[in-house]
Design a protein around this motif. Sequence first.
Motif, PDB file in Angstrom:
ATOM      1  N   THR A 158     149.170 -55.403  48.367  1.00  0.00           N
ATOM      2  CA  THR A 158     149.235 -54.233  47.436  1.00  0.00           C
ATOM      3  C   THR A 158     150.894 -54.556  46.404  1.00  0.00           C
ATOM      4  N   SER A 159     151.631 -55.009  47.866  1.00  0.00           N
ATOM      5  CA  SER A 159     153.230 -54.340  47.734  1.00  0.00           C
ATOM      6  C   SER A 159     153.180 -55.883  47.002  1.00  0.00           C
ATOM      7  N   ALA A 160     152.293 -57.136  47.447  1.00  0.00           N
ATOM      8  CA  ALA A 160     153.241 -58.697  47.008  1.00  0.00           C
ATOM      9  C   ALA A 160     152.367 -58.531  45.492  1.00  0.00           C
ATOM     10  N   ALA A 161     151.903 -57.810  45.050  1.00  0.00           N
ATOM     11  CA  ALA A 161     151.550 -57.711  43.439  1.00  0.00           C
ATOM     12  C   ALA A 161     152.756 -56.999  42.999  1.00  0.00           C
ATOM     13  N   LEU A 162     152.599 -55.900  43.433  1.00  0.00           N
ATOM     14  CA  LEU A 162     153.599 -54.971  42.495  1.00  0.00           C
ATOM     15  C   LEU A 162     154.926 -55.547  42.138  1.00  0.00           C
ATOM     16  N   MET A 163     155.175 -56.607  43.759  1.00  0.00           N
ATOM     17  CA  MET A 163     156.675 -57.357  43.053  1.00  0.00           C
ATOM     18  C   MET A 163     155.932 -58.602  42.126  1.00  0.00           C
ATOM     19  N   ILE A 164     154.924 -59.118  41.881  1.00  0.00           N
ATOM     20  CA  ILE A 164     154.137 -60.202  41.185  1.00  0.00           C
ATOM     21  C   ILE A 164     155.051 -59.702  39.441  1.00  0.00           C
ATOM     22  N   GLY A 192     149.422 -48.668  42.340  1.00  0.00           N
ATOM     23  CA  GLY A 192     149.534 -47.625  43.737  1.00  0.00           C
ATOM     24  C   GLY A 192     148.199 -46.730  43.653  1.00  0.00           C
ATOM     25  N   ALA A 193     147.477 -46.413  43.062  1.00  0.00           N
ATOM     26  CA  ALA A 193     145.977 -46.202  43.428  1.00  0.00           C
ATOM     27  C   ALA A 193     145.470 -46.489  44.861  1.00  0.00           C
ATOM     28  N   ILE A 194     145.709 -47.764  45.091  1.00  0.00           N
ATOM     29  CA  ILE A 194     145.276 -49.148  45.424  1.00  0.00           C
ATOM     30  C   ILE A 194     145.639 -49.129  47.039  1.00  0.00           C
ATOM     31  N   SER A 195     146.922 -49.018  46.870  1.00  0.00           N
ATOM     32  CA  SER A 195     147.506 -49.097  48.082  1.00  0.00           C
ATOM     33  C   SER A 195     147.805 -47.796  48.364  1.00  0.00           C
ATOM     34  N   THR A 196     147.556 -46.444  48.012  1.00  0.00           N
ATOM     35  CA  THR A 196     147.268 -45.080  48.457  1.00  0.00           C
ATOM     36  C   THR A 196     146.125 -44.540  48.931  1.00  0.00           C
ATOM     37  N   GLY A 197     145.043 -45.430  48.831  1.00  0.00           N
ATOM     38  CA  GLY A 197     143.443 -46.191  49.412  1.00  0.00           C
ATOM     39  C   GLY A 197     143.474 -46.640  50.367  1.00  0.00           C
ATOM     40  N   ILE A 198     144.667 -47.476  50.574  1.00  0.00           N
ATOM     41  CA  ILE A 198     144.272 -48.282  51.624  1.00  0.00           C
ATOM     42  C   ILE A 198     145.347 -47.318  53.080  1.00  0.00           C
ATOM     43  N   ALA A 199     146.235 -47.418  52.348  1.00  0.00           N
ATOM     44  CA  ALA A 199     147.271 -46.342  53.447  1.00  0.00           C
ATOM     45  C   ALA A 199     146.067 -44.627  53.683  1.00  0.00           C
ATOM     46  N   SER A 200     145.325 -44.290  52.766  1.00  0.00           N
ATOM     47  CA  SER A 200     144.553 -43.133  53.394  1.00  0.00           C
ATOM     48  C   SER A 200     144.004 -43.445  53.806  1.00  0.00           C
ATOM     49  N   LEU A 201     142.586 -45.305  54.068  1.00  0.00           N
ATOM     50  CA  LEU A 201     142.309 -45.056  55.335  1.00  0.00           C
ATOM     51  C   LEU A 201     142.783 -45.337  57.166  1.00  0.00           C
TER      52      LEU A 201
END
Length: 421
Positions: free
Chosen positions: A88-94, A110-119
């Motif tokens: 997800t961080s790489a996607a934001l960079m691109i 932002g939503a996807i990375s939050t979901g993964i971090a919450s898992l």
Amino acid sequence: MDLSPLRDSRDYRLLFGSGVITMFGTLISMVAIPYQMKELTGSFLAVGLVSLAEFVPMVVCGLWGGAIADALDRRKIIVLSELGLLVTSAALMINAMLPNPQVWVLYVMGAISTGIASLQRPSLEAVIQQVVKHDQQGAAAVLSSLRWNFGAIVAPALGGLLVTVFGAALAYGVDTVTFVLSLVLLWRIRSLPAAEDAAPASLESLVEGVRYAVGRKDLMGTYLVDIAAMVFAMATALFPFLADELRAPQALGLLYSAAAVGALIASITGRWAARVQRQGLGVIIAAALWGVAVASTALAPNVWVVFVCIALAGAADMISGIFRMTMWNQTIPPELRGRLAGIELLSYASGPMLGNTRASLMADLGGTRFSLGAGGLLCVGAVLALSAALPKFRGYDARTDEHALAEKARREAAATQEATA
């Protein structure tokens, strides 16, 4: 400081090192996303909606992350989640490197990375109970806060410099690299499988965890007080606008770092906090002081006074966090620790998200200073009301609490059995 958890536990050292690296990159992105959104839209509301977009995945994935933390190998969950966050961080960079970066990508990633971090988060929290001795949990809470603050001071300041001078793409690129380095450390942690009789991840197991939490008024106090404090007084979404109003846009990173400066001082001098036994009362006092400090920011005449007020708020919030983490790790049975960590995640993560949305809406109505002042005062009122409504939380004492004594006895018996074997 008490460094015994780092000295005695190899796995805790690896988790600690990974946390330092990951937090560094994540907090750089924390500055980059609202700044990039402000540059693309110029809207208070658009910046605040970033937090709102992250709320639903945080709730759903946080609860499910707690269920799988009690049912599966926690190391595997942590490593796979870290890999997902790297993507997800790489996607934001691109996206930031495109001639016309897309606003929707900021919301979606932002939503996807939050979901993964919450898992991932419940497994990270539950692992601490496994790899650190019972009587070292307070020290581990202080060290965890120190780890967070190390990144939270340097990273936002660097993030502010990177996005204003070099652009958001470089900031996201640094975040991506930190995830790669973190994965190297996390890979070396020993396997942490669930107990043989662990309940499988299911809706029923989630309900069991919620039922346990609701049945313990002392735990509910830690959740509700923190949510109230964050909803009414969290306002980091206003920092890009506050820096402009202070005629100091270059100080944006400084504002983001201020809370961490106060929190770092609280962590370095926090050995006393590990000896406190009435953590419930400590949480109440610290949360009220957080609200007072945020309200004072509304009256600050320049960027340096604002910095001091935010730093005081950060110190109060960190002391509250140390007390809450100590209560959780010393009283919750290990078979429920993951699911309760998921509920804890909702308490300390949902509050800031909703708080930033609240701050943005109030700023639209009455301006930045109005949002800060009113929010801080509402926080104090809510904390005092909850203190009056939850006497068991207010009177919690680790020396006499039945759950703390039971968990201490269980850990001692397990240690004795292991030594005998």
